[in-house]
Design a protein around this motif. Structure first.
Motif, PDB file in Angstrom:
ATOM      1  N   ILE A 137       0.845  -1.188   0.000  1.00  0.00           N
ATOM      2  CA  ILE A 137       0.000   0.000   0.000  1.00  0.00           C
ATOM      3  C   ILE A 137       0.885   1.244   0.000  1.00  0.00           C
ATOM      4  O   ILE A 137       2.079   1.172   0.298  1.00  0.00           O
ATOM      5  N   GLU A 138       0.277   2.372  -0.336  1.00  0.00           N
ATOM      6  CA  GLU A 138       0.990   3.652  -0.292  1.00  0.00           C
ATOM      7  C   GLU A 138       0.599   4.380   0.985  1.00  0.00           C
ATOM      8  O   GLU A 138      -0.552   4.337   1.407  1.00  0.00           O
ATOM      9  N   LEU A 139       1.582   4.988   1.622  1.00  0.00           N
ATOM     10  CA  LEU A 139       1.327   5.818   2.800  1.00  0.00           C
ATOM     11  C   LEU A 139       1.636   7.271   2.457  1.00  0.00           C
ATOM     12  O   LEU A 139       2.540   7.528   1.666  1.00  0.00           O
ATOM     13  N   PRO A 140       0.926   8.242   3.019  1.00  0.00           N
ATOM     14  CA  PRO A 140      -0.066   8.100   4.092  1.00  0.00           C
ATOM     15  C   PRO A 140      -1.493   7.787   3.628  1.00  0.00           C
ATOM     16  O   PRO A 140      -2.374   7.595   4.453  1.00  0.00           O
ATOM     17  N   SER A 141      -1.740   7.717   2.317  1.00  0.00           N
ATOM     18  CA  SER A 141      -3.124   7.563   1.836  1.00  0.00           C
ATOM     19  C   SER A 141      -3.712   6.181   2.111  1.00  0.00           C
ATOM     20  O   SER A 141      -4.920   6.016   2.126  1.00  0.00           O
ATOM     21  N   LYS A 142      -2.839   5.179   2.310  1.00  0.00           N
ATOM     22  CA  LYS A 142      -3.244   3.777   2.496  1.00  0.00           C
ATOM     23  C   LYS A 142      -3.916   3.179   1.255  1.00  0.00           C
ATOM     24  O   LYS A 142      -4.627   2.179   1.337  1.00  0.00           O
ATOM     25  N   SER A 143      -3.703   3.812   0.099  1.00  0.00           N
ATOM     26  CA  SER A 143      -4.304   3.277  -1.125  1.00  0.00           C
ATOM     27  C   SER A 143      -3.544   2.026  -1.567  1.00  0.00           C
ATOM     28  O   SER A 143      -2.304   1.993  -1.533  1.00  0.00           O
ATOM     29  N   PRO A 144      -4.261   0.961  -1.986  1.00  0.00           N
ATOM     30  CA  PRO A 144      -3.600  -0.278  -2.378  1.00  0.00           C
ATOM     31  C   PRO A 144      -2.803  -0.104  -3.670  1.00  0.00           C
ATOM     32  O   PRO A 144      -3.234   0.588  -4.591  1.00  0.00           O
ATOM     33  N   VAL A 145      -1.621  -0.714  -3.699  1.00  0.00           N
ATOM     34  CA  VAL A 145      -0.777  -0.683  -4.914  1.00  0.00           C
ATOM     35  C   VAL A 145      -0.906  -2.010  -5.655  1.00  0.00           C
ATOM     36  O   VAL A 145      -1.191  -2.050  -6.847  1.00  0.00           O
ATOM     37  N   CYS A 146      -0.696  -3.124  -4.948  1.00  0.00           N
ATOM     38  CA  CYS A 146      -0.846  -4.431  -5.568  1.00  0.00           C
ATOM     39  C   CYS A 146      -0.883  -5.516  -4.500  1.00  0.00           C
ATOM     40  O   CYS A 146      -0.553  -5.275  -3.330  1.00  0.00           O
ATOM     41  N   THR A 147      -1.307  -6.703  -4.915  1.00  0.00           N
ATOM     42  CA  THR A 147      -1.235  -7.910  -4.090  1.00  0.00           C
ATOM     43  C   THR A 147      -0.410  -8.931  -4.861  1.00  0.00           C
ATOM     44  O   THR A 147      -0.688  -9.190  -6.037  1.00  0.00           O
ATOM     45  N   LEU A 148       0.606  -9.477  -4.218  1.00  0.00           N
ATOM     46  CA  LEU A 148       1.508 -10.442  -4.855  1.00  0.00           C
ATOM     47  C   LEU A 148       1.187 -11.831  -4.322  1.00  0.00           C
ATOM     48  O   LEU A 148       1.268 -12.074  -3.128  1.00  0.00           O
ATOM     49  N   MET A 149       0.816 -12.719  -5.243  1.00  0.00           N
ATOM     50  CA  MET A 149       0.439 -14.074  -4.852  1.00  0.00           C
ATOM     51  C   MET A 149       1.028 -15.068  -5.850  1.00  0.00           C
ATOM     52  O   MET A 149       0.719 -15.020  -7.035  1.00  0.00           O
ATOM     53  N   PRO A 150       1.925 -15.964  -5.396  1.00  0.00           N
ATOM     54  CA  PRO A 150       2.511 -16.919  -6.334  1.00  0.00           C
ATOM     55  C   PRO A 150       1.479 -17.903  -6.884  1.00  0.00           C
ATOM     56  O   PRO A 150       0.447 -18.149  -6.249  1.00  0.00           O
ATOM     57  N   ASP A 151       1.777 -18.466  -8.053  1.00  0.00           N
ATOM     58  CA  ASP A 151       0.861 -19.416  -8.698  1.00  0.00           C
ATOM     59  C   ASP A 151       0.851 -20.764  -7.988  1.00  0.00           C
ATOM     60  O   ASP A 151      -0.116 -21.504  -8.071  1.00  0.00           O
ATOM     61  N   GLU A 152       1.972 -21.082  -7.321  1.00  0.00           N
ATOM     62  CA  GLU A 152       2.080 -22.406  -6.698  1.00  0.00           C
ATOM     63  C   GLU A 152       2.088 -22.281  -5.189  1.00  0.00           C
ATOM     64  O   GLU A 152       2.241 -21.200  -4.639  1.00  0.00           O
ATOM     65  N   LYS A 153       1.938 -23.413  -4.523  1.00  0.00           N
ATOM     66  CA  LYS A 153       1.926 -23.436  -3.064  1.00  0.00           C
ATOM     67  C   LYS A 153       3.367 -23.439  -2.531  1.00  0.00           C
ATOM     68  O   LYS A 153       4.099 -24.409  -2.717  1.00  0.00           O
ATOM     69  N   LEU A 154       3.752 -22.341  -1.900  1.00  0.00           N
ATOM     70  CA  LEU A 154       5.110 -22.208  -1.358  1.00  0.00           C
ATOM     71  C   LEU A 154       5.104 -22.107   0.169  1.00  0.00           C
ATOM     72  O   LEU A 154       6.157 -21.988   0.781  1.00  0.00           O
ATOM     73  N   GLY A 155       3.925 -22.152   0.772  1.00  0.00           N
ATOM     74  CA  GLY A 155       3.828 -21.951   2.215  1.00  0.00           C
ATOM     75  C   GLY A 155       3.831 -20.471   2.563  1.00  0.00           C
ATOM     76  O   GLY A 155       3.736 -19.599   1.702  1.00  0.00           O
ATOM     77  N   MET A 156       3.947 -20.180   3.844  1.00  0.00           N
ATOM     78  CA  MET A 156       3.888 -18.786   4.312  1.00  0.00           C
ATOM     79  C   MET A 156       5.028 -17.951   3.762  1.00  0.00           C
ATOM     80  O   MET A 156       6.137 -18.456   3.569  1.00  0.00           O
ATOM     81  N   VAL A 157       4.735 -16.663   3.529  1.00  0.00           N
ATOM     82  CA  VAL A 157       5.826 -15.729   3.251  1.00  0.00           C
ATOM     83  C   VAL A 157       6.490 -15.415   4.597  1.00  0.00           C
ATOM     84  O   VAL A 157       5.825 -15.109   5.581  1.00  0.00           O
ATOM     85  N   MET A 158       7.827 -15.544   4.633  1.00  0.00           N
ATOM     86  CA  MET A 158       8.570 -15.462   5.895  1.00  0.00           C
ATOM     87  C   MET A 158       9.356 -14.159   6.039  1.00  0.00           C
ATOM     88  O   MET A 158       9.582 -13.683   7.151  1.00  0.00           O
TER      89      MET A 158
END
Length: 328
Positions: A137-158
């Motif tokens: 997201i962008e601050l201070p507006s809190k407007s969303p920029v993007c959501t990153l989601m892999p195509d495969e199952k990799l488990g939690m982002v650490m």
């Protein structure tokens, strides 16, 4: 090694919990500061001249604070807690007020990453509500920029790190996942650029030298894995460093690109020459896991410090290799 390992120049006590995160602010002020986030929900602002806590703030309902940072252009502190909140604090003129907050929805331990853009706004990247999800997201507006989601199952982002390669170029983000994979993302496009399997176990931490586009990651195993990005933004695995004992909580490269520090589960901090990953020193002081390491941003190289925070509730401060030594 040609000389015995040093002792800490001093220690800071009284944090009241494990030290999950450390952040220096020693630039352009008469009072060098160190911010720490504890497992008991407190953020301490340590005055490094008096070696005492100048301020203690609590804004995460007693939940563990896993990341602290500051916005460079303002008196704003930003903190992340296990209460799924990222808080923005106004610390100017003696205040300590939460002026805004962001709900992440993440129950994990992945620390946020903050990037100041050329327009004076900030991008904030954090693990989202879904297992593999990263939100920006962008601050201070809190407007969303993007959501990153892999195509495969990799488990939690650490772990993750966001940066802007050159002025005018699009921000990039590097993320480490539970299955040992590293993914490089284009933030503006929301697209994956490349992927590499850096570890057989979970990627616990990573850090990137943005000038050389070379980085290193640590895991629950005995190896540090180094890698680089080529001109086509492909991740390429390079050397491995084998450690004596397994488990690394955090990695940090000094601003001058000469030293790498690792925070070990075996209670030790290890120092390497960043250029060739040559072991230089093992710092032994703590009585429990070292959870965080940070190099100071002092303008005078002779005043540069390394801080290490441990589960033993102490912060050790070290002055190491500040002379122009060959630390290949």
């Amino acid at each position: 090694m040609s000389r015995p390992a040093p002792s800490p120049i001093y220690t800071l006590r009284g944090a009241g919990g494990p030290l999950n995160s450390l952040h220096f602010s020693c630039h352009g002020s008469d009072t060098p500061l160190l911010y720490s986030g504890s497992g008991k929900g407190a953020i301490h602002v340590w005055n490094l001249n008096s070696r005492r806590a100048e301020k203690i703030v609590e804004g995460h309902s007693g939940s563990s604070v896993i990341w602290v940072s500051t916005l460079q252009t303002t008196d704003t502190l930003i903190s992340q807690g296990r209460d799924m909140q990222v808080c923005l604090w106004d610390l100017s003129e003696g205040r300590n007020e939460v002026v805004d907050s962001v709900w992440t929805g993440s129950v994990g331990f992945c620390q946020c990453s903050l990037l100041e853009t050329s327009s004076g706004t900030f991008l904030l990247a954090f693990a989202g509500q879904q297992t593999e999800e990263i939100k920006i997201i962008e601050l201070p507006s809190k407007s969303p920029v993007c959501t990153l989601m892999p195509d495969e199952k990799l488990g939690m982002v650490m772990c993750l790190q966001m940066w802007q390669p050159d002025s005018g170029r699009r921000p990039l983000l590097l993320a480490g996942y539970e299955d040992g994979s590293l993914l490089l993302w284009d933030v503006t496009q929301g697209s994956k650029l490349s992927q590499a399997k850096a570890h057989p176990e979970t990627v616990m931490c990573l850090t990137l030298d943005t000038k050389r586009l070379r980085g290193i990651s640590g895991s629950s195993d005995k190896k540090l894995s180094s890698w680089m990005m080529d001109s086509q933004n492909n991740l390429q695995l390079q050397d491995c460093v084998t450690l004596v004992n397994p488990g690394v909580s955090q990695l940090c490269i000094r601003e001058d690109g000469k030293l790498l520090a690792s925070a070990g589960w075996d209670h030790r901090v290890r120092i390497f020459g960043w250029k060739k990953l040559r072991p230089l020193a093992v710092l032994q002081y703590h009585a429990d896991m070292v959870l965080s390491v940070a190099f100071s941003d002092h303008q005078d190289p002779r005043k540069r410090l390394l801080a290490a925070g441990s589960k033993d509730q102490r912060i050790s401060l070290w002055s190491i290799y500040n002379e122009e030594a060959n630390s290949g």
